[in-house]
Design an enzyme around this catalytic site. Structure first.
Site, PDB file in Angstrom:
ATOM      1  CG  HIS A   1      67.764 -57.596 -14.937  1.00  0.00           C
ATOM      2  ND1 HIS A   1      67.317 -58.202 -13.795  1.00  0.00           N
ATOM      3  CD2 HIS A   1      69.050 -57.981 -15.109  1.00  0.00           C
ATOM      4  CE1 HIS A   1      68.305 -58.926 -13.281  1.00  0.00           C
ATOM      5  NE2 HIS A   1      69.372 -58.823 -14.060  1.00  0.00           N
TER       6      HIS A   1
ATOM      7  CG  ASP B   1      75.404 -58.448 -20.048  1.00  0.00           C
ATOM      8  OD1 ASP B   1      76.469 -58.560 -19.411  1.00  0.00           O
ATOM      9  OD2 ASP B   1      74.522 -59.323 -20.057  1.00  0.00           O
TER      10      ASP B   1
END
Ligand code: ACO
Length: 381
Positions: A263, A317
């Site tokens: 991320h 996700d």
């Protein structure tokens, strides 16, 4: 000094693009808050409708505000016949994110003009986009299966209505609540790529439909929301816990990106992953175990062993697709479901920007040729 002379920041990493009071992340501590409320508390106690209101208004709604909001959403969930005809005209093989992006822009063409800066016009578009996005996703799903779209019901919540419009039957309480919590968890996330895309378009004084449509396009990419679909496909390719290490080693040696990990902001495990896992645990206890979850847990272990020192951990996700699969949702609809949730955040950001808009127009560092004379075609080599 001109903008062009400044130092390049690839991907604008860490460059503030706006002041915002909507959500907050501490990427080292694994903290996410919406309007100051920790995501864990909202996942446990809030609903998507309440969260969408909170993101837009900055305060939790009173009971009467929330009831009125629910009624207002119900009043604008249904699609005009022209929209259904449009959805039916897409090839059944089209990716639902392309359909959704087109359909949100098209919805704007069916609606009254939204004057930039007009609060009442904005509120009408806010309700319409939030309410109609699940109807669009469900209608296209049914049409591509060769089934008639199912009209929304006024007595069901946002999440339950989506499952009802998709399957034509009222979902059980667990399924509706699981989806509701997933929507809460995905509703906003500071200046991510799709939110920035929405703000860039809105910054030109374009309308909310144009801007949300652009955001859907940005969300579709595999480095952003499109990763959730690919995570499930990877887990299915791996197939079993025993195959995880060999598959991961191959990705490491080819320097492939493992979907659902890493991320730009979080350098620890994404707090939404923890919340999704605890949601999954409760759901699997009631609806039965999912073997692919064991594959995911093993993959997390192997990837974090290898890349955890670089700050690479599961992101939102990674676990969402496993939950959506258990709810019986088609894999290529995972990212559209993300969009159903994130519409709340995009619209809150547009409203925030409307108060103090400035056109986005970054600079660049020019690295091309300079001041060349035009060469007639016969003289070129
Ligand atoms: N798998 C393997 N290696 C990775 C991963 C990953 N998922 N993510 C980052 N890395 C490595 C890169 O290869 C790079 O290594 P290097 O320094 O040896 O070249 C290093 O970590 C930095 O990666 P970048 O891609 O430059 O970091 P950035 O901050 O731009 O990336 C991103 C963030 C795009 C999310 C990245 O982690 C990624 O591509 N992840 C996979 C896709 C994904 O899951 N996206 C969803 C994100 S959550 C969301 O948008 C909803």
């Amino acid at each position: 000094m001109t903008a062009e002379a400044k130092q390049l920041v690839p991907g604008l990493a860490g460059v503030p693009a706006a002041e915002s009071a909507i959500s907050y992340i501490d990427g080292n501590a694994g903290v996410l808050e919406y309007r100051g409320y920790p995501i864990e508390q909202l996942a446990e106690r809030s609903t998507f409708e309440e969260t969408a209101w909170l993101l837009m208004h900055g305060q939790l709604p009173t009971k009467s505000q929330l009831d009125a909001f629910g009624r207002d959403l119900s009043a604008v969930r249904e699609l005009p016949d022209g929209m259904l005809a449009l959805l039916g005209a897409f090839p059944k093989t089209a990716h639902p994110m392309l359909v959704l992006q087109s359909a949100i822009a098209a919805l704007g063409a069916f609606e009254r003009e939204v004057r930039f800066g007009d609060e009442e016009d904005f509120r009408r578009a806010w309700l319409r986009i939030l309410a109609a996005t699940p109807t669009i996703v469900a209608a296209f799903e049914r049409l591509r299966r060769g089934e008639q779209p199912v009209a929304p019901r006024v007595d069901l919540s946002h999440a339950a209505n989506f499952l009802y419009m998709l399957n034509g039957e009222e979902p059980d309480e667990i399924a509706a609540r699981v989806l509701d919590v997933a929507l809460v968890l995905h509703a906003d996330h500071t200046m991510n790529a799709s939110t920035f895309a929405a703000r860039v378009v809105y910054g030109t004084n374009a309308g909310p439909y144009d801007s949300v449509s652009a955001a859907v396009g940005a969300l579709h990419g595999p480095l952003h929301g499109g990763a959730n679909e690919r995570v499930l496909r990877s887990l299915e390719t791996i197939g079993s816990v025993e195959n995880v290490r060999a598959w991961a080693d191959q990705q490491f040696s080819s320097k492939g990106k493992i979907m659902g990990f890493g991320h730009r902001v979080y350098k620890v495990k994404d707090p939404r992953s923890f919340a999704l896992q605890s949601l999954g645990d409760k759901m699997f206890a009631k609806l039965g175990h999912t073997p692919i979850y064991d594959v995911a847990l093993e993959l997390e272990k192997v990837v974090v062993e290898r890349l955890g020192d670089k700050g690479i951990h599961p992101n939102v996700d990674f676990f969402s697709g496993i939950i959506y699969q258990k709810l019986g949702l088609p894999t290529d609809q995972f990212t559209p479901i993300f969009a159903i949730a994130r519409a709340a955040g995009w619209l809150a950001h547009l409203h925030e920007q409307m108060q103090d808009n400035k056109l986005f127009r970054p600079g660049q560092i020019y690295v091309g040729e300079a001041s060349r004379d035009y060469v007639p075609i016969d003289n070129r080599v």
